[in-house]
Scaffold this motif. Structure first.
Motif: not given
Length: 400
Positions: A23, A80, A112-116, A118, A138, A141-142, A146
């Motif tokens: 990543n 990010s 939900t946390p972002r895939p990166e 996780q 995270d 990502g909240h 944003k």
């Protein structure tokens, strides 16, 4: 920075996880977390002026030495992790609540946390056997971070406020790690807007203290200029006294020199009186600023007073882990402030909860973690610095 963990061998690793994709994310901009008096001189001596002491600790941003090391891993860039950079007009608490209905989507459910994130967390778990994730944080990502139009001091995240509330909820749970974690989870899941409000209030408070301290420093510099003038007049009077020892002076010459000496004596006396008054004023303001700094530090501990364990020191791969381990020996909650190089550089904050049993680590960019013991928590912290914050140059430690 593998040497970060050289002093603390770990338990054998679990079987290797399936291969994970690399990543790559951008250079992060993390949240901005983590200010004495001289005796009056006699007219024949040079007075000294005491300068206001600049507040230290995570309340301000001292300069730091550059980071010397780099990780052997691919550079995980985390722009990010922090979310978008947006303008920061001041908004009221109700405005912030209106941005996202005052809570995270799905009341009572964690975002939900972002895939990166996780993937990053799973990789860290493989490097630190026994480490568990209590909850993802995270912050970048909240959804509320944003939104456009975030208030000043929050556009780069809420790591300081999050760490403060993490300390507060644990303190109010009697220091119980799991009860504190549960209370912290309810806050982040249902009242994330409060973290934005707290971060904004901290930003305004820090700016106000910095402004007061800056004005006090300028006045101290002016006072030093006044002192230099007094020193010059004292030197002139000394020269006149030496001239008056000359037996060949005419009465007129002697009378003229004595008149000059008398004038200088009066100017020095008046100048010393003004100096003492100005110095007392600066000392009084300095005392008030130090009190504000203590209140600021208490606020960063969730309303609980803290003890500075270590002021800012370099983050060096050969010493960081040992310094962190030595500085967190006593049971309690710790705020670890980090700074990038430069006088006005950004900072980031981590939280560590040390007990005789399980320990916890909080990073607003990844998760709230639990480890089996103190050494594992220190190793996990070093893993975070290695992967995400290797470009930070200095760190401090405060215990609550």
């Amino acid at each position: 920075m593998k040497s970060f963990k050289a002093g603390f061998p770990k338990t054998p690793k679990a079987p290797p996880a399936p291969p994970k994709t690399t990543n790559t994310v951008a250079q992060p901009t993390f949240s901005k977390p983590d200010t004495t008096g001289a005796k009056p001189a006699s007219p024949t001596t040079s007075p000294n002026v005491s300068r206001p002491a600049t507040p230290q600790g995570d309340a301000f941003k001292p300069s730091g030495s550059p980071q010397a090391s780099s990780s052997s891993r691919p550079n995980i860039d985390a722009h990010s992790l922090q979310g978008p950079q947006v303008p920061s007009p001041n908004l009221s608490e109700s405005d912030i609540a209106d941005l996202a209905l005052g809570r995270t989507p799905g009341k009572g459910k964690a975002a939900t946390p972002r895939p990166e994130i996780q993937k990053l967390v799973e990789s860290m778990k493989q490097e630190n056997p026994g480490a568990e994730v209590l909850r993802y944080t995270d912050q970048g990502g909240h959804p509320m971070l944003k939104q456009p139009g975030l208030p000043g001091g929050t556009d780069e995240g809420v790591c300081s406020a999050m760490t403060s509330e993490w300390i507060r909820t644990t303190k109010e749970a009697g220091g119980d790690p799991m009860k504190g974690s549960q209370a912290f989870g309810k806050l982040t899941e249902n009242h994330f807007g409060k973290l934005i409000d707290k971060q904004h209030a901290e930003h305004l408070q820090g700016e106000a203290i910095a402004k007061l301290n800056g004005a006090c420093m300028k006045d101290a510099e002016k006072l030093e200029g006044h002192v230099e003038q007094l020193r010059g007049k004292s030197a002139q009077r000394k020269e006149i006294n030496e001239l008056l020892t000359n037996p060949d002076l005419s009465p007129e010459q002697r009378q003229g020199l004595m008149a000059q000496r008398g004038q200088l004596t009066r100017e020095i006396k008046d100048g010393m009186a003004q100096f003492q008054q100005d110095q007392a004023n600066i000392d009084q303001r300095q005392t008030a600023i130090l009190s504000l700094v203590e209140d600021f530090r208490t606020g960063r501990g969730g309303g609980h007073p803290g003890v500075k364990v270590q002021d800012y020191e370099p983050i060096h791969p050969d010493t960081f882990t040992q310094k962190l381990y030595a500085g967190t020996q006593e049971n309690g909650l710790y705020r670890i402030g980090m700074r990038k190089p430069g006088e006005n550089a950004d900072g980031h904050v981590l939280g560590l909860h040390k007990t005789d049993g399980p320990n916890r680590l909080l990073d607003a960019n990844t998760a709230e973690w639990k480890t089996n013991n103190h050494k594992d928590a220190v190793n996990l912290t070093a893993e975070h610095v290695d992967r995400l914050y290797s470009h930070y140059s200095t760190f401090d430690i405060t215990r609550y």
